[in-house]
Scaffold this motif. Structure first.
Motif, PDB file in Angstrom:
ATOM      1  N   MET A 117      37.214  33.888  51.347  1.00  0.00           N
ATOM      2  CA  MET A 117      37.268  33.321  49.874  1.00  0.00           C
ATOM      3  C   MET A 117      37.682  34.832  48.856  1.00  0.00           C
ATOM      4  SD  MET A 117      35.009  31.095  47.576  1.00  0.00           S
ATOM      5  CE  MET A 117      33.415  32.284  47.695  1.00  0.00           C
ATOM      6  N   ILE A 118      36.652  35.813  49.060  1.00  0.00           N
ATOM      7  CA  ILE A 118      37.008  36.957  48.487  1.00  0.00           C
ATOM      8  C   ILE A 118      38.270  37.415  48.765  1.00  0.00           C
ATOM      9  CG2 ILE A 118      36.084  39.103  48.236  1.00  0.00           C
ATOM     10  CD1 ILE A 118      33.139  38.314  49.199  1.00  0.00           C
ATOM     11  N   VAL A 119      38.659  37.683  50.032  1.00  0.00           N
ATOM     12  CA  VAL A 119      39.825  38.333  50.297  1.00  0.00           C
ATOM     13  C   VAL A 119      41.056  37.637  49.567  1.00  0.00           C
ATOM     14  CG1 VAL A 119      41.722  38.894  52.235  1.00  0.00           C
ATOM     15  CG2 VAL A 119      39.139  39.708  52.397  1.00  0.00           C
ATOM     16  N   GLN A 120      41.461  36.449  49.799  1.00  0.00           N
ATOM     17  CA  GLN A 120      42.181  35.335  49.284  1.00  0.00           C
ATOM     18  C   GLN A 120      42.023  35.340  47.717  1.00  0.00           C
ATOM     19  OE1 GLN A 120      41.550  31.683  51.053  1.00  0.00           O
ATOM     20  NE2 GLN A 120      42.883  32.090  52.495  1.00  0.00           N
ATOM     21  N   ALA A 121      40.935  35.606  46.956  1.00  0.00           N
ATOM     22  CA  ALA A 121      40.710  35.610  45.622  1.00  0.00           C
ATOM     23  C   ALA A 121      41.294  37.016  45.061  1.00  0.00           C
ATOM     24  CB  ALA A 121      39.386  35.511  45.196  1.00  0.00           C
ATOM     25  N   ALA A 122      40.860  38.099  45.705  1.00  0.00           N
ATOM     26  CA  ALA A 122      41.296  39.390  45.604  1.00  0.00           C
ATOM     27  C   ALA A 122      42.907  39.753  45.751  1.00  0.00           C
ATOM     28  CB  ALA A 122      40.660  40.624  46.594  1.00  0.00           C
ATOM     29  N   GLN A 123      43.347  38.992  46.693  1.00  0.00           N
ATOM     30  CA  GLN A 123      44.847  39.267  46.821  1.00  0.00           C
ATOM     31  C   GLN A 123      45.594  38.502  45.815  1.00  0.00           C
ATOM     32  OE1 GLN A 123      45.225  37.527  50.889  1.00  0.00           O
ATOM     33  NE2 GLN A 123      45.006  39.422  51.826  1.00  0.00           N
ATOM     34  N   GLY A 124      45.097  37.159  45.422  1.00  0.00           N
ATOM     35  CA  GLY A 124      45.837  36.433  44.313  1.00  0.00           C
ATOM     36  C   GLY A 124      45.490  37.210  43.022  1.00  0.00           C
ATOM     37  N   SER A 125      44.443  37.769  42.980  1.00  0.00           N
ATOM     38  CA  SER A 125      44.310  38.317  41.464  1.00  0.00           C
ATOM     39  C   SER A 125      45.266  39.690  41.270  1.00  0.00           C
ATOM     40  CB  SER A 125      42.585  38.920  41.346  1.00  0.00           C
ATOM     41  OG  SER A 125      41.934  37.991  41.434  1.00  0.00           O
ATOM     42  N   ILE A 126      45.316  40.422  42.542  1.00  0.00           N
ATOM     43  CA  ILE A 126      46.052  41.660  42.424  1.00  0.00           C
ATOM     44  C   ILE A 126      47.489  41.284  42.079  1.00  0.00           C
ATOM     45  CG2 ILE A 126      47.166  43.421  43.892  1.00  0.00           C
ATOM     46  CD1 ILE A 126      44.192  43.478  45.497  1.00  0.00           C
ATOM     47  N   ARG A 127      48.205  40.103  42.910  1.00  0.00           N
ATOM     48  CA  ARG A 127      49.499  39.714  42.288  1.00  0.00           C
ATOM     49  C   ARG A 127      49.658  39.419  40.928  1.00  0.00           C
ATOM     50  NH1 ARG A 127      49.116  37.078  47.418  1.00  0.00           N
ATOM     51  NH2 ARG A 127      48.213  35.395  46.322  1.00  0.00           N
ATOM     52  N   ILE A 128      48.501  38.723  40.494  1.00  0.00           N
ATOM     53  CA  ILE A 128      48.669  38.384  39.009  1.00  0.00           C
ATOM     54  C   ILE A 128      48.593  39.588  38.158  1.00  0.00           C
ATOM     55  CG2 ILE A 128      47.470  37.242  37.189  1.00  0.00           C
ATOM     56  CD1 ILE A 128      46.646  34.992  39.160  1.00  0.00           C
ATOM     57  N   LEU A 129      47.951  40.417  38.455  1.00  0.00           N
ATOM     58  CA  LEU A 129      47.373  41.858  37.634  1.00  0.00           C
ATOM     59  C   LEU A 129      48.820  42.680  37.642  1.00  0.00           C
ATOM     60  CD1 LEU A 129      43.830  42.572  38.688  1.00  0.00           C
ATOM     61  CD2 LEU A 129      44.727  42.311  36.485  1.00  0.00           C
ATOM     62  N   GLU A 130      49.376  42.709  38.938  1.00  0.00           N
ATOM     63  CA  GLU A 130      50.663  43.284  39.154  1.00  0.00           C
ATOM     64  C   GLU A 130      51.818  42.898  38.123  1.00  0.00           C
ATOM     65  OE1 GLU A 130      51.248  46.160  40.600  1.00  0.00           O
ATOM     66  OE2 GLU A 130      49.842  46.247  42.245  1.00  0.00           O
ATOM     67  N   GLN A 131      51.751  41.375  37.994  1.00  0.00           N
ATOM     68  CA  GLN A 131      52.870  40.873  37.186  1.00  0.00           C
ATOM     69  C   GLN A 131      52.535  41.308  35.647  1.00  0.00           C
ATOM     70  OE1 GLN A 131      52.625  36.826  38.283  1.00  0.00           O
ATOM     71  NE2 GLN A 131      53.566  37.025  40.179  1.00  0.00           N
ATOM     72  N   THR A 132      50.933  41.025  35.399  1.00  0.00           N
ATOM     73  CA  THR A 132      50.715  41.184  33.942  1.00  0.00           C
ATOM     74  C   THR A 132      50.939  42.838  33.731  1.00  0.00           C
ATOM     75  OG1 THR A 132      48.914  39.630  34.413  1.00  0.00           O
ATOM     76  CG2 THR A 132      48.811  41.087  32.523  1.00  0.00           C
ATOM     77  N   ILE A 133      50.622  43.696  34.327  1.00  0.00           N
ATOM     78  CA  ILE A 133      50.860  45.193  34.272  1.00  0.00           C
ATOM     79  C   ILE A 133      52.411  45.194  33.971  1.00  0.00           C
ATOM     80  CG2 ILE A 133      50.838  47.262  35.288  1.00  0.00           C
ATOM     81  CD1 ILE A 133      48.432  46.424  36.656  1.00  0.00           C
ATOM     82  N   ASP A 134      53.065  44.777  34.705  1.00  0.00           N
ATOM     83  CA  ASP A 134      54.606  44.960  34.703  1.00  0.00           C
ATOM     84  C   ASP A 134      55.163  44.356  33.108  1.00  0.00           C
ATOM     85  OD1 ASP A 134      57.461  45.325  35.691  1.00  0.00           O
ATOM     86  OD2 ASP A 134      57.496  43.245  35.384  1.00  0.00           O
ATOM     87  N   ALA A 135      54.605  43.037  33.122  1.00  0.00           N
ATOM     88  CA  ALA A 135      54.878  42.458  31.663  1.00  0.00           C
ATOM     89  C   ALA A 135      54.596  43.026  30.630  1.00  0.00           C
ATOM     90  CB  ALA A 135      54.174  41.041  31.706  1.00  0.00           C
ATOM     91  N   THR A 136      53.286  43.864  30.461  1.00  0.00           N
ATOM     92  CA  THR A 136      52.725  44.770  29.392  1.00  0.00           C
ATOM     93  C   THR A 136      53.644  45.950  29.364  1.00  0.00           C
ATOM     94  OG1 THR A 136      51.417  45.629  30.737  1.00  0.00           O
ATOM     95  CG2 THR A 136      50.507  43.906  29.417  1.00  0.00           C
ATOM     96  N   GLN A 137      53.931  46.328  30.306  1.00  0.00           N
ATOM     97  CA  GLN A 137      54.970  47.575  30.338  1.00  0.00           C
ATOM     98  C   GLN A 137      56.404  47.332  29.599  1.00  0.00           C
ATOM     99  OE1 GLN A 137      54.096  50.729  30.636  1.00  0.00           O
ATOM    100  NE2 GLN A 137      56.124  51.469  30.731  1.00  0.00           N
ATOM    101  N   LYS A 138      56.800  46.390  30.046  1.00  0.00           N
ATOM    102  CA  LYS A 138      58.006  45.721  29.660  1.00  0.00           C
ATOM    103  C   LYS A 138      57.915  45.512  27.963  1.00  0.00           C
ATOM    104  CE  LYS A 138      59.917  43.710  33.665  1.00  0.00           C
ATOM    105  NZ  LYS A 138      60.455  42.624  34.228  1.00  0.00           N
ATOM    106  N   THR A 139      56.814  44.928  27.433  1.00  0.00           N
ATOM    107  CA  THR A 139      56.640  44.585  26.130  1.00  0.00           C
ATOM    108  C   THR A 139      56.652  46.156  25.499  1.00  0.00           C
ATOM    109  OG1 THR A 139      55.521  42.700  26.669  1.00  0.00           O
ATOM    110  CG2 THR A 139      54.912  43.754  24.437  1.00  0.00           C
ATOM    111  N   ILE A 140      55.688  46.849  25.923  1.00  0.00           N
ATOM    112  CA  ILE A 140      55.640  48.441  25.272  1.00  0.00           C
ATOM    113  C   ILE A 140      56.989  48.909  25.094  1.00  0.00           C
ATOM    114  CG2 ILE A 140      54.766  50.697  25.770  1.00  0.00           C
ATOM    115  CD1 ILE A 140      52.395  49.336  27.315  1.00  0.00           C
ATOM    116  N   LEU A 141      57.748  48.877  26.009  1.00  0.00           N
ATOM    117  CA  LEU A 141      59.134  49.507  26.076  1.00  0.00           C
ATOM    118  C   LEU A 141      59.872  48.476  25.065  1.00  0.00           C
ATOM    119  CD1 LEU A 141      59.885  49.973  29.801  1.00  0.00           C
ATOM    120  CD2 LEU A 141      59.234  51.905  27.996  1.00  0.00           C
ATOM    121  N   ALA A 142      59.715  47.362  24.917  1.00  0.00           N
ATOM    122  CA  ALA A 142      60.518  46.779  24.032  1.00  0.00           C
ATOM    123  C   ALA A 142      60.147  47.054  22.550  1.00  0.00           C
ATOM    124  CB  ALA A 142      60.263  45.034  24.312  1.00  0.00           C
ATOM    125  N   VAL A 143      58.802  47.178  22.293  1.00  0.00           N
ATOM    126  CA  VAL A 143      58.297  47.533  21.012  1.00  0.00           C
ATOM    127  C   VAL A 143      58.843  48.879  20.586  1.00  0.00           C
ATOM    128  CG1 VAL A 143      56.327  47.854  19.678  1.00  0.00           C
ATOM    129  CG2 VAL A 143      56.306  45.860  21.230  1.00  0.00           C
TER     130      VAL A 143
END
Length: 217
Positions: free
Chosen positions: A173-199
């Motif tokens: 459960m810990i491993v699966q939760a961590a893997q899922g969280s990392i995927r979401i965090l990667e997407q969020t980091i990418d989205a915030t970077q795109k927002t920063i560049l857009a602004v």
């Protein structure tokens, strides 16, 4: 002169529209004049009133005199610059927080994966031992005088197996939760970077447009 007035009015409207696309509305009470402020206030509880305030404001931006357009454009430019800077700063801070969270989550994943593998191996070993001892007891290959001891051994092995299964489920459960969280965090980091560049690009575009109009005076 007419063309300049039209361009300045269009730029003011574009600044407001583009800014709103980022989820930030510069149309606060002090942005409105006269009855626009009344409709803006009522807009807090009535969508139609807010729309009417915006419509009246856009009409004013399109029809006001050149001097008023210059003042309005300068004020709006300063306001948008301030809010864009705030938005950019917030996204930079959010991105740093997401990166920090990704680092800690990745470390948790690294720590848990060996424990998961170990618990899987333990569970498999215990399953094999339990199955073998059950077979020996069922086939009568164990002498009668040893059966009570071996039956107790079987019970203890089953208890150990149950604990190993729980450990495996816990680390899985810990491993699966961590893997899922990392995927979401990667997407969020990418989205915030795109927002920063857009602004940032919006700030540059706004400055260029504003300077181009201002140079005419």
């Amino acid at each position: 002169l007419k063309r300049v007035e039209q361009e300045m009015g269009t730029l003011s409207i574009q600044l407001q529209d583009a800014f709103t696309d980022f989820g930030v509305t510069p149309g606060q009470a002090y942005d409105y004049q006269g009855m626009e402020r009344v409709w803006s206030f009522l807009g807090k509880i009535n969508k139609d009133a807010r729309n009417r305030a915006n419509q009246q404001r856009i009409y004013r931006l399109k029809t006001q005199t050149l001097d008023k357009k210059v003042m309005e454009l300068s004020r709006l430019n300063a306001h948008v610059n301030k809010e864009l800077h705030s938005l950019e700063t917030k996204n930079i801070g959010d991105r740093q927080a997401f990166i920090k969270k990704r680092t800690s989550t990745t470390q948790k994943l690294v720590d848990s994966q060996p424990k998961l593998q170990q618990s899987i191996q333990e569970r498999q070993d215990l399953e094999s031992q339990v199955q073998q001892l059950k077979t020996d007891l069922e086939t009568g290959s164990i002498p009668e005088d040893q059966r009570p001891v071996r039956e107790r051994d079987l019970l203890q092995l089953q208890v150990n197996l149950h604990q190993a299964q729980m450990d495996e489920g816990h680390f899985l459960m810990i491993v699966q939760a961590a893997q899922g969280s990392i995927r979401i965090l990667e997407q969020t980091i990418d989205a915030t970077q795109k927002t920063i560049l857009a602004v940032h690009q919006m700030k540059v575009h706004q400055a260029e447009k504003y300077e181009g109009i201002r140079d005419l005076f």
